[in-house]
Design a protein around this motif. Structure first.
Motif, PDB file in Angstrom:
ATOM      1  N   MET A   1       0.853  -1.190   0.000  1.00 24.16           N
ATOM      2  CA  MET A   1       0.000   0.000   0.000  1.00 24.16           C
ATOM      3  C   MET A   1       0.889   1.240   0.000  1.00 24.16           C
ATOM      4  O   MET A   1       1.698   1.416   0.895  1.00 24.16           O
ATOM      5  CB  MET A   1      -0.851  -0.018   1.272  1.00 24.16           C
ATOM      6  N   LYS A   2       0.740   2.079  -1.014  1.00 25.66           N
ATOM      7  CA  LYS A   2       1.635   3.224  -1.120  1.00 25.66           C
ATOM      8  C   LYS A   2       1.228   4.334  -0.149  1.00 25.66           C
ATOM      9  O   LYS A   2       0.047   4.635   0.022  1.00 25.66           O
ATOM     10  CB  LYS A   2       1.597   3.744  -2.569  1.00 25.66           C
ATOM     11  N   ARG A   3       2.248   4.937   0.459  1.00 24.85           N
ATOM     12  CA  ARG A   3       1.982   6.058   1.372  1.00 24.85           C
ATOM     13  C   ARG A   3       2.628   7.298   0.788  1.00 24.85           C
ATOM     14  O   ARG A   3       3.698   7.236   0.188  1.00 24.85           O
ATOM     15  CB  ARG A   3       2.659   5.796   2.709  1.00 24.85           C
ATOM     16  N   TYR A  25       7.729   9.098   7.110  1.00 26.31           N
ATOM     17  CA  TYR A  25       7.718   8.386   5.833  1.00 26.31           C
ATOM     18  C   TYR A  25       8.175   9.381   4.780  1.00 26.31           C
ATOM     19  O   TYR A  25       7.493  10.387   4.552  1.00 26.31           O
ATOM     20  CB  TYR A  25       6.291   7.929   5.480  1.00 26.31           C
ATOM     21  N   ARG A  55      14.194  -3.826  15.398  1.00 26.25           N
ATOM     22  CA  ARG A  55      13.116  -4.414  14.612  1.00 26.25           C
ATOM     23  C   ARG A  55      11.793  -4.329  15.366  1.00 26.25           C
ATOM     24  O   ARG A  55      10.750  -4.045  14.800  1.00 26.25           O
ATOM     25  CB  ARG A  55      13.444  -5.858  14.280  1.00 26.25           C
ATOM     26  N   LYS A  92      20.654   2.274   9.245  1.00 24.92           N
ATOM     27  CA  LYS A  92      19.712   2.036   8.147  1.00 24.92           C
ATOM     28  C   LYS A  92      19.673   3.251   7.206  1.00 24.92           C
ATOM     29  O   LYS A  92      19.673   3.099   5.983  1.00 24.92           O
ATOM     30  CB  LYS A  92      18.314   1.767   8.711  1.00 24.92           C
ATOM     31  N   PHE A 151      20.446   4.849  -2.519  1.00 20.89           N
ATOM     32  CA  PHE A 151      19.725   5.738  -3.446  1.00 20.89           C
ATOM     33  C   PHE A 151      20.679   6.635  -4.223  1.00 20.89           C
ATOM     34  O   PHE A 151      20.450   6.948  -5.384  1.00 20.89           O
ATOM     35  CB  PHE A 151      18.703   6.599  -2.694  1.00 20.89           C
ATOM     36  N   MET A 168      20.657   3.354   3.260  1.00 20.68           N
ATOM     37  CA  MET A 168      19.652   3.782   2.283  1.00 20.68           C
ATOM     38  C   MET A 168      20.138   4.997   1.498  1.00 20.68           C
ATOM     39  O   MET A 168      19.905   5.115   0.300  1.00 20.68           O
ATOM     40  CB  MET A 168      18.326   4.106   2.978  1.00 20.68           C
ATOM     41  N   ALA A 223       6.271   7.751  -0.549  1.00 19.00           N
ATOM     42  CA  ALA A 223       7.396   7.556   0.376  1.00 19.00           C
ATOM     43  C   ALA A 223       8.216   6.340  -0.035  1.00 19.00           C
ATOM     44  O   ALA A 223       7.669   5.336  -0.495  1.00 19.00           O
ATOM     45  CB  ALA A 223       6.869   7.379   1.789  1.00 19.00           C
ATOM     46  N   ASN A 224       9.533   6.452   0.142  1.00 20.36           N
ATOM     47  CA  ASN A 224      10.450   5.331  -0.137  1.00 20.36           C
ATOM     48  C   ASN A 224      10.998   4.693   1.127  1.00 20.36           C
ATOM     49  O   ASN A 224      11.440   3.558   1.114  1.00 20.36           O
ATOM     50  CB  ASN A 224      11.656   5.807  -0.948  1.00 20.36           C
ATOM     51  N   ILE A 225      11.018   5.478   2.216  1.00 21.14           N
ATOM     52  CA  ILE A 225      11.685   4.969   3.422  1.00 21.14           C
ATOM     53  C   ILE A 225      10.955   5.388   4.690  1.00 21.14           C
ATOM     54  O   ILE A 225      10.436   6.501   4.786  1.00 21.14           O
ATOM     55  CB  ILE A 225      13.166   5.450   3.461  1.00 21.14           C
ATOM     56  N   LEU A 226      10.916   4.477   5.630  1.00 19.94           N
ATOM     57  CA  LEU A 226      10.414   4.788   6.959  1.00 19.94           C
ATOM     58  C   LEU A 226      11.627   5.111   7.824  1.00 19.94           C
ATOM     59  O   LEU A 226      12.512   4.267   7.986  1.00 19.94           O
ATOM     60  CB  LEU A 226       9.670   3.579   7.548  1.00 19.94           C
TER      61      LEU A 226
END
Lengths: 96, 358
Positions: free
Chosen positions: B1-3, B23, B260, B222, B230, B226, B13-16
């Motif tokens: 589901m895209k946010r 987001y 996690r 993280k 990118f 990322m 959004a690509n990253i949390l």
């Protein structure tokens, strides 16, 4: 029968015989990411499974992207893979 | 589901970003990451305009991203930092020789000068030789001490004002856990003081000991991975061959599991660290002195690196990391060096007598 591309980096490629990219056809409808991870664990990786999974879960410290989107935003293991998806596994567990 | 991106609300959004539950799309993430590093530098006065900055560079993800971001911030804000890459060659065949090639790539891609110091040149020992003597235990204990001094020496050689390392929030939280788990009260206290900014002694300032800063201290590992992903930054991603035997691995596994379950865990550990106040005895700053062998700043007469080197030279490397071994070794080394110092003084006195009587 979705065909997807799996990418491995951050050192994980050493588990897949040096292959950074692996293309796979999954049979069946509604194939969730959990199944893909299970397939990687049982059929793709031959040894040192502990570097990729912890039990049935992707090892903490490995980032997963679905079409360059954080899997945290896509439902993680319950994401249903689509034809042409690119799933990337990046290990962060090494020196910086 | 895209946010939708919680910042621009235009792109998906690509990253949390776990530490702040954001987001973000790619572009907003770049801005967020770079601003966090910049804010850390400004709020904690880590780097001054015009300074020569040695960037501890291993070719790994953290130092690659650090060099890239410092270069961007330097240009964006006209800080006029003189940025250098400073690399340490520990002499680990199949690991460091490969990663140094990545540092050389960084040098060419970012157009920054590179200076390399080696253990072999400084100590006459490579890590491969150290491990041959001591086996696979406590390798990081030796390497950490040697590397710390090697970076200082390298920074002095290039006349840097400050040494920037790529330690991130995960690293710092991991170190806190590691020291707690091992009951290493001394190191735990030092990490508290470093976080609280009270570690630097006035004596160290007198000795002009090089300042160390961690511009990435607030960003998660993280985010660094990322960002590099990118931005398609090239880095060396293999674990040191001696690392799997390190105790730190346990702390790392635990931290990753915590992250996690609850991404805030890492920043919460750092927040707890910043809130700890030590009692007077613990926070008493140690008197800095110069090692009588090599002249490095140390809290002891003989610095740790010299103690380790002496033990290796005598084939007693294993003893060096055992507590009782360290006490008897350091006494032996101190005695040996005191005797040497006395002989030198006597020689000079005899020479002066001879000169004055001729």
């Amino acid at each position: 029968m979705p065909k997807v591309e799996l990418q491995f980096s951050g050192g994980l490629e050493s588990l897949t015989g040096g292959n950074k990219v692996v293309k796979v056809n999954f049979s069946g409808e509604q194939v969730v990411l959990e199944k893909v991870i299970e397939w990687i664990r049982t059929s793709l990786i031959k040894e040192k499974h502990e570097y990729f999974v912890q039990g049935e879960h992707v090892r903490p410290g490995i980032l997963v992207l679905i079409n360059d989107v954080d899997w945290e935003l896509e439902g993680k293991t319950s994401y249903v893979i689509q034809e042409g998806d690119c799933i990337t596994f990046i290990s962060t567990l090494h020196g910086g | 589901m895209k946010r939708l991106c919680s910042h621009c609300e235009k792109a998906f959004a690509n990253i949390l970003v776990g530490r702040e539950d954001k987001y973000l799309c790619r572009c907003c993430f770049y801005e967020y990451f770079e601003d966090t590093v910049h804010q850390t530098i400004v709020e904690e006065c880590l780097l001054q305009p015009g300074e020569r900055v040695a960037i501890g560079a291993s070719g790994g993800k953290d130092s690659t991203v650090l060099a890239y971001v410092l270069k961007i911030l330097n240009e964006r804000y006209c800080y006029n930092w003189d940025l250098w890459l400073l690399s340490v060659d520990e002499g680990i065949h199949g690991y460091r020789d490969d990663s140094l090639r990545t540092v050389e790539q960084n040098r060419d891609d970012y157009k920054l000068p590179l200076y390399i110091v080696s253990y072999n040149e400084l100590y006459d020992w490579t890590m491969d030789q150290v491990v041959s003597q001591i086996g696979r235990k406590s390798n990081c204990t030796f390497c950490g001490v040697f590397r710390r001094q090697a970076l200082d020496r390298g920074a002095e050689k290039i006349q840097a004002n400050v040494l920037a390392t790529g330690h991130n929030a995960d690293d710092i939280a991991e170190t806190v856990l590691l020291n707690l788990l091992r009951g290493d009260h001394a190191r735990f206290s030092r990490s508290v003081m470093e976080e609280n900014g009270s570690y630097r002694t006035t004596d160290e300032s007198v000795f002009n000991k090089i300042r160390r800063v961690k511009p990435l201290k607030q960003v998660y590992e993280k985010e660094i991975v990322m960002y590099a992903y990118f931005k398609k930054l090239k880095y060396f991603a293999t674990e040191c061959i001696y690392a799997p035997f390190a105790y730190r691995g346990h702390a790392r596994e635990y931290l990753k599991s915590l992250e996690r379950m609850r991404p805030h865990s890492i920043s919460d550990i750092l927040y707890s660290l910043s809130c700890i106040s030590l009692n007077k005895e613990e926070s008493k700053t140690r008197v800095a002195q110069q090692c009588i062998r090599c002249g490095s700043i140390s809290s002891q007469t003989i610095c740790k690196a010299c103690q380790f080197k002496t033990s290796l030279d005598r084939g007693q490397g294993v003893l060096a990391v055992k507590r009782s071994g360290m006490c008897s070794l350091s006494k032996q080394t101190t005695q040996c060096c005191s005797e040497s110092a006395e002989r030198v003084s006597q020689y000079e006195a005899d020479s002066n007598d001879a000169a004055s009587s001729s």
